[in-house]
Motif scaffolding. Structure first.
Motif, short mmCIF file in Angstrom:
data_model
loop_
_atom_site.label_atom_id
_atom_site.label_comp_id
_atom_site.label_asym_id
_atom_site.label_seq_id
_atom_site.Cartn_x
_atom_site.Cartn_y
_atom_site.Cartn_z
N TYR A 73 29.28 33.24 18.06
CA TYR A 73 29.24 31.99 17.29
C TYR A 73 27.82 31.49 17.37
N VAL A 74 27.27 31.08 16.23
CA VAL A 74 25.87 30.65 16.20
C VAL A 74 25.82 29.21 15.69
N GLU A 75 25.13 28.35 16.41
CA GLU A 75 24.97 26.97 15.95
C GLU A 75 23.62 26.85 15.25
N LYS A 76 23.68 26.69 13.95
CA LYS A 76 22.47 26.59 13.12
C LYS A 76 21.91 25.18 13.21
N PRO A 77 20.65 24.99 12.77
CA PRO A 77 20.03 23.67 12.86
C PRO A 77 20.82 22.60 12.10
N HIS A 78 20.96 21.45 12.70
CA HIS A 78 21.65 20.35 12.01
C HIS A 78 21.34 19.02 12.67
N LEU A 79 21.63 17.95 11.92
CA LEU A 79 21.64 16.60 12.47
C LEU A 79 23.10 16.16 12.44
N THR A 80 23.37 14.87 12.50
CA THR A 80 24.76 14.45 12.31
C THR A 80 25.03 14.40 10.81
N PRO A 81 26.31 14.48 10.39
CA PRO A 81 26.60 14.44 8.96
C PRO A 81 26.01 13.20 8.27
N SER A 82 26.07 12.04 8.91
CA SER A 82 25.53 10.85 8.24
C SER A 82 23.99 10.88 8.17
N GLU A 83 23.37 11.41 9.20
CA GLU A 83 21.90 11.57 9.14
C GLU A 83 21.51 12.56 8.04
N GLU A 84 22.30 13.61 7.92
CA GLU A 84 21.99 14.60 6.87
C GLU A 84 22.19 14.01 5.48
N ALA A 85 23.22 13.16 5.34
CA ALA A 85 23.49 12.53 4.04
C ALA A 85 22.34 11.62 3.63
N ALA A 86 21.63 11.08 4.62
CA ALA A 86 20.55 10.13 4.34
C ALA A 86 19.19 10.83 4.17
N MET A 87 19.14 12.14 4.32
CA MET A 87 17.85 12.84 4.22
C MET A 87 17.33 12.88 2.78
N PRO A 88 16.01 12.87 2.61
CA PRO A 88 15.47 13.09 1.26
C PRO A 88 15.92 14.47 0.76
N PRO A 89 16.26 14.58 -0.53
CA PRO A 89 16.84 15.82 -1.07
C PRO A 89 16.05 17.09 -0.73
N SER A 90 14.74 17.03 -0.76
CA SER A 90 13.97 18.26 -0.50
C SER A 90 14.10 18.70 0.96
N GLU A 91 14.11 17.71 1.86
CA GLU A 91 14.28 18.05 3.29
C GLU A 91 15.67 18.59 3.56
N LYS A 92 16.64 17.96 2.90
CA LYS A 92 18.03 18.41 3.06
C LYS A 92 18.18 19.84 2.56
N ALA A 93 17.56 20.12 1.41
CA ALA A 93 17.64 21.47 0.84
C ALA A 93 17.03 22.49 1.80
N GLU A 94 15.94 22.11 2.42
CA GLU A 94 15.28 23.01 3.36
C GLU A 94 16.16 23.28 4.59
N LEU A 95 16.78 22.23 5.07
CA LEU A 95 17.69 22.37 6.22
C LEU A 95 18.87 23.29 5.86
N LEU A 96 19.43 23.06 4.65
CA LEU A 96 20.58 23.87 4.24
C LEU A 96 20.18 25.33 4.05
N LEU A 97 18.97 25.55 3.62
CA LEU A 97 18.49 26.93 3.46
C LEU A 97 18.35 27.61 4.83
N ARG A 98 17.94 26.85 5.82
CA ARG A 98 17.83 27.43 7.17
C ARG A 98 19.22 27.79 7.72
N ARG A 99 20.22 27.03 7.27
CA ARG A 99 21.58 27.38 7.72
C ARG A 99 22.10 28.62 6.99
N ASN A 100 21.57 28.85 5.76
CA ASN A 100 22.03 29.97 4.94
C ASN A 100 21.08 31.16 5.14
N ASN A 101 20.76 31.45 6.37
CA ASN A 101 19.73 32.44 6.61
C ASN A 101 19.98 33.15 7.93
N PHE A 102 20.02 34.48 7.86
CA PHE A 102 20.09 35.28 9.08
C PHE A 102 18.89 36.20 9.08
#
Ligand SMILES: *Cc1c(COP(=O)(O)O)cnc(C)c1O
Length: 370
Positions: free
Chosen positions: A28-57
């Motif tokens: 089981y791998v824990e990918k980079p994240h903040l809390t769901p509410s912190e992530e919801a408040a992120m600027p779209p480009s930063e959020k996209a970057e974070l989500l891309l890091r989660r979609n990456n092996f």
């Protein structure tokens, strides 16, 4: 497709790998994240970057039998938030069995269904423990949970490196989860038959194979461009019998009240929703038939039509157009039988009705970290 899958992969992901000399290893791998509410408040480009890091092996091979030749298969299942605050998966044991059958059908080593079951339950549990799971909304019940949210689980295979045409002997099985709302846009639920062929006798139609989705995606896009919601496939030999929607099974309610769906042949995907609907119909005293359904028969004798699948749930089809002729079902409304089945299925899934068949499996919540 409407909202369906926005790809927001949850932080915990699961991976297993088959070693030809030693069987399966898991992590089981824990990918980079903040809390769901912190992530919801992120600027779209930063959020996209974070989500891309989660979609990456970084350590998965780019060139492999899956990326080059579509040699792979997958599953799709959902975990539903319950009134009591828990999270339960719908028939994940069935998905585990089908995943193993699909893998064997592609000449891969089969992933053990017990390992699959524990992995999905643990994965959704881990994500829930860090806040990545929808919570139950009591307002959903009034509209039969049609607008209910859920966690979508996507297990899939990824092959080892390879460039020559070949089969995968030591695949990865990866599982990710992502939040989902309802699959189809409300409004247009018109379907149209396609000339394209999804599956042929002797082919891979019965396997949840990546490659089957090429034709499905093309047919669905063409249907959408022509103003329809869904494409419906007919049989390869005669182009006269219904087979499936683009990614879902198809049902008709005939004028005599019988619920009819095409018989499982090797060109039809054995849907778990399909199988469950047949059981629920039986319980309601509705007679059911699994048999070839011709376009001719459905156009003159069907009064309701719906498609079924994990993503689609039970989605009423208002009409099917074939060779320029449109057959309208249930006055473009949700028919009575469709409604009753939908209500029962969703009620069981969201825990508003008793789970008489033992279909619901709770998420395994991870022990709190020390
Ligand atoms: C996954 C799938 C279905 C639906 O199966 P469920 O187990 O009900 O989700 C139907 N048709 C095709 C082609 C599929 O890939």
């Amino acid at each position: 497709m409407a909202m369906g899958f926005s790809l927001e992969i949850d932080p915990w992901v699961y991976r297993a790998k088959f070693h030809e000399d030693g069987g399966w290893t898991e992590e089981y791998v824990e990918k980079p994240h903040l809390t769901p509410s912190e992530e919801a408040a992120m600027p779209p480009s930063e959020k996209a970057e974070l989500l891309l890091r989660r979609n990456n092996f970084a350590d998965l091979p780019l060139v492999n039998y899956t990326s080059q030749y579509g040699m792979g298969c997958f599953e799709g299942l959902k975990a539903f938030p319950q009134l009591d605050g828990s999270l339960k998966l719908f028939r994940p044991d069935e998905n585990g069995k089908r995943m193993e059958a699909s893998m064997k059908g592609l000449l891969m080593p089969g992933f053990p269904p017990d390992t699959f079951l524990t992995a999905v339950r643990t994965l959704v549990g881990r994500n829930k423990c860090i806040g990545f799971a929808p919570s139950y909304d009591p307002g959903w019940a009034a509209a039969d949970f049609v607008q209910g949210s859920a966690v979508y689980v996507r297990p899939f295979t990824c092959a080892e490196p390879g460039i020559g045409v070949g089969i995968s002997r030591s695949p990865w099985v990866i599982m990710i989860t992502t939040p989902v709302g309802s699959y189809f846009k409300p409004g247009n639920t018109k379907a149209v038959t396609t000339r394209r062929v999804r599956a042929t006798p002797g082919g891979t139609g019965w396997i949840k194979a990546d490659s089957n989705y090429v034709t499905s995606a093309l047919a669905k896009k063409e249907a959408e461009l022509a103003g329809f919601m869904e494409a419906v496939f007919l049989d390869a030999r005669e182009h006269a019998y219904f087979e499936e929607g683009s990614s879902c099974n198809i049902f008709f309610v005939m004028k005599d009240g019988t619920l009819v769906t095409p018989r499982l042949e090797d060109t039809i995907l054995p849907g778990i929703t399909r199988k469950s609907i047949l059981i629920l119909a039986h319980e309601k005293g509705i007679s059911t038939e699994e048999r070839p359904v011709s376009v001719k028969d459905a156009f003159s004798n069907a009064k309701e039509c719906f498609v079924s699948g994990t993503a689609a749930g039970i989605t009423p089809i208002e009409s099917i157009t074939h060779d320029g002729k449109e057959a309208v079902f249930a006055g473009r409304k949700t028919g009575d039988v469709t409604r009753a089945l939908l209500k029962t299925l969703k009620g069981i899934q969201y825990g508003a009705l008793p789970d008489a068949y033992g279909w619901m499996f709770p998420a395994i919540l991870a022990a709190p970290r020390p």
